[in-house]
Design a protein around this motif. Structure first.
Motif, mmCIF file in Angstrom:
data_model
loop_
_atom_site.group_PDB
_atom_site.id
_atom_site.type_symbol
_atom_site.label_atom_id
_atom_site.label_comp_id
_atom_site.label_asym_id
_atom_site.label_seq_id
_atom_site.Cartn_x
_atom_site.Cartn_y
_atom_site.Cartn_z
ATOM 1 N N GLN A 1 0.730 -1.167 -0.341
ATOM 2 C CA GLN A 1 -0.236 0.219 -0.196
ATOM 3 C C GLN A 1 0.572 1.107 -0.150
ATOM 4 O OE1 GLN A 1 -3.347 -0.084 3.044
ATOM 5 N NE2 GLN A 1 -2.136 -1.728 3.434
ATOM 6 N N ARG A 2 0.265 2.399 -0.293
ATOM 7 C CA ARG A 2 0.601 3.587 -0.655
ATOM 8 C C ARG A 2 0.004 4.717 -0.359
ATOM 9 N NH1 ARG A 2 5.562 4.278 -3.730
ATOM 10 N NH2 ARG A 2 6.628 2.354 -4.720
ATOM 11 N N PHE A 3 0.262 5.468 0.244
ATOM 12 C CA PHE A 3 -0.634 7.153 1.052
ATOM 13 C C PHE A 3 -0.910 7.570 -0.839
ATOM 14 C CE2 PHE A 3 2.263 8.169 4.303
ATOM 15 C CZ PHE A 3 1.306 7.155 5.117
ATOM 16 N N LYS A 4 -2.432 7.104 -0.173
ATOM 17 C CA LYS A 4 -3.091 8.017 -1.732
ATOM 18 C C LYS A 4 -4.183 8.663 -1.356
ATOM 19 C CE LYS A 4 -5.642 3.711 -1.826
ATOM 20 N NZ LYS A 4 -6.005 2.028 -2.760
ATOM 21 N N ARG B 1 6.141 2.610 1.924
ATOM 22 C CA ARG B 1 4.929 1.844 1.504
ATOM 23 C C ARG B 1 4.901 0.803 2.397
ATOM 24 N NH1 ARG B 1 9.368 1.191 -1.885
ATOM 25 N NH2 ARG B 1 10.090 -0.268 -1.216
ATOM 26 N N LEU B 2 3.596 0.036 2.516
ATOM 27 C CA LEU B 2 3.476 -0.491 3.523
ATOM 28 C C LEU B 2 3.201 -2.085 2.955
ATOM 29 C CD1 LEU B 2 2.724 -2.208 6.652
ATOM 30 C CD2 LEU B 2 0.224 -1.491 5.917
ATOM 31 N N THR B 3 3.950 -3.029 3.561
ATOM 32 C CA THR B 3 4.718 -4.049 2.434
ATOM 33 C C THR B 3 3.681 -5.078 3.799
ATOM 34 O OG1 THR B 3 5.635 -3.696 1.175
ATOM 35 C CG2 THR B 3 5.403 -5.867 1.565
ATOM 36 N N TRP C 1 7.714 1.066 5.281
ATOM 37 C CA TRP C 1 9.883 1.536 4.021
ATOM 38 C C TRP C 1 9.180 3.056 4.562
ATOM 39 C CZ3 TRP C 1 14.208 0.477 2.604
ATOM 40 C CH2 TRP C 1 15.264 1.538 2.068
ATOM 41 N N PRO C 2 10.020 3.514 4.323
ATOM 42 C CA PRO C 2 11.791 3.048 4.050
ATOM 43 C C PRO C 2 11.855 3.057 6.229
ATOM 44 C CG PRO C 2 11.277 5.677 4.414
ATOM 45 C CD PRO C 2 9.887 4.998 4.365
ATOM 46 N N PHE C 3 10.947 3.214 6.848
ATOM 47 C CA PHE C 3 11.570 3.028 8.471
ATOM 48 C C PHE C 3 11.375 2.315 8.739
ATOM 49 C CE2 PHE C 3 7.912 6.437 7.880
ATOM 50 C CZ PHE C 3 8.813 8.219 8.016
ATOM 51 N N HIS C 4 11.331 0.657 8.149
ATOM 52 C CA HIS C 4 12.040 -0.152 8.333
ATOM 53 C C HIS C 4 12.958 -0.887 7.540
ATOM 54 C CE1 HIS C 4 7.916 -1.416 10.734
ATOM 55 N NE2 HIS C 4 8.018 -0.866 11.962
ATOM 56 N N LEU C 5 14.118 -0.959 7.877
ATOM 57 C CA LEU C 5 15.210 -2.303 6.535
ATOM 58 C C LEU C 5 14.407 -2.775 6.146
ATOM 59 C CD1 LEU C 5 18.349 0.254 7.461
ATOM 60 C CD2 LEU C 5 16.338 0.637 5.429
ATOM 61 N N LYS C 6 14.249 -3.812 7.449
ATOM 62 C CA LYS C 6 13.652 -5.128 7.610
ATOM 63 C C LYS C 6 12.087 -5.486 7.742
ATOM 64 C CE LYS C 6 18.275 -7.196 7.849
ATOM 65 N NZ LYS C 6 19.195 -8.056 9.415
ATOM 66 N N ILE D 1 2.629 4.574 11.018
ATOM 67 C CA ILE D 1 3.252 3.489 11.987
ATOM 68 C C ILE D 1 2.405 4.718 14.031
ATOM 69 C CG2 ILE D 1 4.917 2.576 13.799
ATOM 70 C CD1 ILE D 1 6.904 2.802 11.446
ATOM 71 N N ARG D 2 1.922 3.475 14.353
ATOM 72 C CA ARG D 2 0.750 4.718 14.919
ATOM 73 C C ARG D 2 0.805 3.983 16.882
ATOM 74 N NH1 ARG D 2 1.070 9.581 13.028
ATOM 75 N NH2 ARG D 2 -0.313 10.236 14.841
ATOM 76 N N TRP D 3 0.280 4.485 18.127
ATOM 77 C CA TRP D 3 1.048 4.232 18.628
ATOM 78 C C TRP D 3 -0.506 4.742 19.430
ATOM 79 C CZ3 TRP D 3 5.492 4.701 16.981
ATOM 80 C CH2 TRP D 3 6.588 3.725 16.490
ATOM 81 N N SER D 4 -0.736 3.930 20.016
ATOM 82 C CA SER D 4 -2.681 4.718 21.444
ATOM 83 C C SER D 4 -2.629 4.058 21.814
ATOM 84 C CB SER D 4 -3.305 4.813 20.005
ATOM 85 O OG SER D 4 -4.129 3.574 20.098
#
Length: 173
Positions: free
Chosen positions: A12-15, A73-75, A88-93, A121-124
Motif C-alpha cells: 500500500q501507498r499513501f493515496k 509503502r506498507l508491505t 518503508w523507509p522506517f523498517h529496513l527489514k 506507524i501509530r501508537w495509542s
C-alpha cells in the motif's frame, strides 16, 4: 532449498488526495522560489535567502519531501506461521510476528484519526497500528502485549490468510 510459501501479499501507498495536496502545495512554494530566484534571477520574497540556501531548501523540500512520501509503502505478507509487516523507509527489514503468539484476531473497522491519531506507524491506548489509508484491517491480540492493528485494503483476504497460516503452522508442528 525449500521454496517460501506466501499466502498473502499486499503493498500500500499513501493515496489520500488531501495529503498529496498539502505535500505538493508545500513543494510548489519551493519550486516557485527556485524558478523565480535562481532561474529567472528575480528576488523571491521581501527578505530572500541566498541562492545556495534556496537551492538546498528546494532539493530537500521541493524534491525530497514529495519523493519521501511517494517512496513510503506498507508491505504486508503472510507465510505459514508468520506475519511480516514492513513500513518503508522506517523498517529496513520486515517486522516478523510469529502467529503462535497471537491468541486471537478479528476483522476491524476503525477510525484512523480518533483511534490512532492518523496513518503510518501509530501508537495509542488501543495499541499499535500500521496503516496507510482506509479504515479497515485486522486486529491481532497477543498473550503478552497490547493489540496490533494491520490496516489493509483487502482486510477479509488478510484475515483468511492469517487463519490459514496459523492452521498450516499448527499442522506442521
Amino acid at each position: 532449498m525449500s521454496k517460501k510459501i506466501i499466502l498473502y501479499h499486499e503493498q500500500q501507498r499513501f493515496k489520500q488526495f488531501w495529503l498529496w495536496a498539502v505535500v505538493l502545495g508545500v513543494a510548489a512554494i519551493f519550486w516557485a522560489g527556485f524558478i523565480n530566484q535562481i532561474l529567472l534571477r528575480n528576488s523571491f520574497g521581501s527578505r530572500p535567502v541566498s541562492g545556495l540556501q534556496l537551492t538546498i531548501f528546494f532539493v530537500l523540500i521541493g524534491i525530497g519531501l514529495p519523493y519521501f512520501f511517494y517512496s513510503m509503502r506498507l508491505t504486508t505478507e503472510v507465510q505459514p506461521g508468520e506475519l511480516r509487516v514492513r513500513f518503508w523507509p522506517f523498517h529496513l527489514k520486515p517486522v516478523k510476528i510469529p502467529l503462535h503468539l497471537v491468541r486471537e484476531y478479528e476483522l476491524a473497522t476503525y477510525n484512523p484519526i480518533l483511534d490512532y491519531g492518523g496513518w503510518g506507524i501509530r501508537w495509542s491506548l488501543n495499541g499499535k497500528a500500521y496503516n496507510m489509508s482506509g479504515n479497515e484491517g485486522v486486529r491481532l491480540y497477543f498473550y503478552n502485549k497490547k493489540p496490533l492493528l494491520i490496516g489493509s485494503q483487502r482486510a477479509e483476504e488478510l484475515f483468511e490468510a492469517i487463519g490459514a497460516a496459523k492452521r498450516m503452522k499448527q499442522a506442521n508442528t
